[in-house]
Design an enzyme around this catalytic site. Sequence first.
Site, PDB file in Angstrom:
ATOM      1  CD  GLU A   1       0.117  -1.399   3.093  1.00 49.53           C
ATOM      2  OE1 GLU A   1       0.381  -1.520   4.301  1.00 49.53           O
ATOM      3  OE2 GLU A   1       0.126  -2.366   2.305  1.00 49.53           O
TER       4      GLU A   1
ATOM      5  CG  HIS B   1      -6.083  -5.720   1.818  1.00 52.48           C
ATOM      6  ND1 HIS B   1      -6.678  -6.204   2.960  1.00 52.48           N
ATOM      7  CD2 HIS B   1      -4.786  -5.470   2.152  1.00 52.48           C
ATOM      8  CE1 HIS B   1      -5.794  -6.249   3.937  1.00 52.48           C
ATOM      9  NE2 HIS B   1      -4.631  -5.821   3.466  1.00 52.48           N
ATOM     10  CD  GLU B   2      -2.453  -3.977  -0.747  1.00 50.15           C
ATOM     11  OE1 GLU B   2      -1.902  -3.165   0.020  1.00 50.15           O
ATOM     12  OE2 GLU B   2      -2.514  -5.195  -0.510  1.00 50.15           O
TER      13      GLU B   2
ATOM     14  CG  HIS C   1      -3.433  -1.147   3.813  1.00 48.74           C
ATOM     15  ND1 HIS C   1      -3.319  -1.227   5.188  1.00 48.74           N
ATOM     16  CD2 HIS C   1      -3.165  -2.399   3.336  1.00 48.74           C
ATOM     17  CE1 HIS C   1      -3.013  -2.463   5.530  1.00 48.74           C
ATOM     18  NE2 HIS C   1      -2.921  -3.207   4.434  1.00 48.74           N
TER      19      HIS C   1
ATOM     20  CD  GLU D   1      -2.043  -5.759   6.617  1.00 49.60           C
ATOM     21  OE1 GLU D   1      -3.129  -5.832   5.995  1.00 49.60           O
ATOM     22  OE2 GLU D   1      -1.020  -5.267   6.127  1.00 49.60           O
TER      23      GLU D   1
ATOM     24  CG  ASP E   1      10.496  -9.012   7.423  1.00 51.93           C
ATOM     25  OD1 ASP E   1       9.495  -8.277   7.344  1.00 51.93           O
ATOM     26  OD2 ASP E   1      11.583  -8.748   6.878  1.00 51.93           O
TER      27      ASP E   1
ATOM     28  CE1 TYR F   1      -2.772  -8.804   5.365  1.00 52.16           C
ATOM     29  CE2 TYR F   1      -1.208  -9.902   6.823  1.00 52.16           C
ATOM     30  CZ  TYR F   1      -1.466  -9.079   5.743  1.00 52.16           C
ATOM     31  OH  TYR F   1      -0.434  -8.514   5.045  1.00 52.16           O
TER      32      TYR F   1
END
Length: 616
Positions: free
Chosen positions: A272, A296-297, A300, A319, A376, A384
């Site tokens: 995003e 979804h993006e 954001h 998320e 990460d 999510y």
Amino acid sequence: MMPVLRQTRGDPSTYSNIDEVVVKHMSLDWNVDFLLQEVQGSVVLTVEALKDTDKIVLDSRDITIHGVEVGGTSAAHTAGETSIVFGTPITIHTPTTLTAGSEVTVTITYKTSPNCTALAWLSPSQTHDGKYPYVFSQCQAIHARSLVPCMDAASVRFTYDAKVAVPKELRGLMSALLQTTEVIGDHCVSTFDQPVPIASNLLALLVGHVVRREVSDRVAIWAEPGIIDKAAFDFSDTEKFVVACEELVGPYEWTRYDIVCLPGSFPLGGMENPCLTFASPTLLTGDKSLTDVICHEVAHSWTGNLVSPKTWEDFYMNEGFTMFLQRKVMAKLYGEEHFDFDAILGLDSLKKYMKAKGEDHPYTKLRPVLDGVDPDDAYSVVPYEKGFNFVCYLESLVGKAAFQEWMYDYIQTFRRQAITSEDMLGHYITYFTTEGRNVDFSGVDFRAWLDEPGMPPGLITFESKLLDDSEALAKKWRLIAAGEGDKASAAALDIQGWTSLQICCFLNRVDYPLPVDVLTQMDKHYKFNSSANSEVLCLWLVLCIRNKWSGHEDVLKMFLKRVGRMRFVRPLYTELKKTVFDTAVAIFQENRDRYHSVCAKMVAKDIGLDSEFRKS
């Protein structure tokens, strides 16, 4: 009224002295050198002192610093001890003490390393058209420090401008508004401006042979010439998503919403980046069936970009809220049935992750503790889908209409800020316990949702008629596999008119083991091996690997060669590891350099190679 959830914590993912100084603006002057695989140039940081101090500490990783000036005066700097996870702290010693409230400029000339974890350098053969080299960034979560010395902290929001020089055959793009572009000698030089404050994870750079296609007054699609028509078609509904989000949570503040369709090694479905969303070519199906990722993006732009978490421990605030807004928009545009059906599939994926990881694993917490942990490594479906279910739970406590009004107010209250779970819940509780609303939250255990591992309490039940057909077909094939069903009853008409979500639901619910002759028959009817939908193809390939059906092998090898999206490659390599470990290693070693460094690192860990993998 604020719930006391846990003691206030600092940011474990940064070395920066963000309690003493903060970066307010960044001016970048870059030359992108493909031969050396370096970004060379300078950054001018506008820094505000929050308290009296004689130092500025920045994050860096594999960066060579040529010189530092503070307020136009040469300044000394020292590098601290290097960590594989967090890089190297750079301490700049200011010539004079900075007093609280004052501002100063810090100019750093430097160059990146070919090992820059934020950048993926691609040869022409690794692009769609195969003619020119390509480079793109992925700064989320803490990789901006390998692209520029900065305060790589989620809480630090800054505006930026940039001048970027690239080979004249190519175009440079950034997560900002394009101002000018001109060819000067052997270079194409572009300037950019981002007037809305962003966090460092949203700093983005892309250089490639790309062209532009307008699809609305504020939306354009960028892609290589050979793929621009497909991308422009599949992403042509983007303006609808922006408008629908505006109706739910307020005005779009970023001026433009452009999308660039990247080569296959891009590790995510989408990223995003403000003004320039990065999108995977795995979204291109020819029928727009995977544009929920674009939705979804777009979402954001409000949840995650406009309002963001102070640390990566609250990543679910990006998320979980975005999944909620995405599903609300898709339901608004394509029918209410979409919300519950997609939520059911999301919950399926959450349960699978919990089972595989173990419900007592700390990464199953909605708000994990990340002391000494690379964000990460904690990345999963949890922020999510567990995050989404938490937002749905909050909605259930007050009602849908009231919650929608609160969410609008929440976004407008905290716009352009980085906040904590306590900030969000404090606003939520205050909103619903004042002005005559008088909601009783006395029996609600917010802490259990946020800080306990495993499946959350108080899950909302979702129901969808779309589920029935998928489950019925899965049951039919389970009976066929058991020798109790009628093979002749299966036909291509079984899934005619189905959405990709329904097909994915079917594949998720077909239990294995399945005999190879059953898989052969299934593919004969439904043509899964040649599906243009990557979600369908990935689930199908997982099923084939588990059941050791050789008919998928060529398709699998080609898929893992052309696709570097972690959502697909990680489960495929994980399944290969379980059944044919040597094959998993061989395919990975063959394609390792094609993947982005983040993807390569995570796959290496998944299959038990290079416990501390670095980009080679």
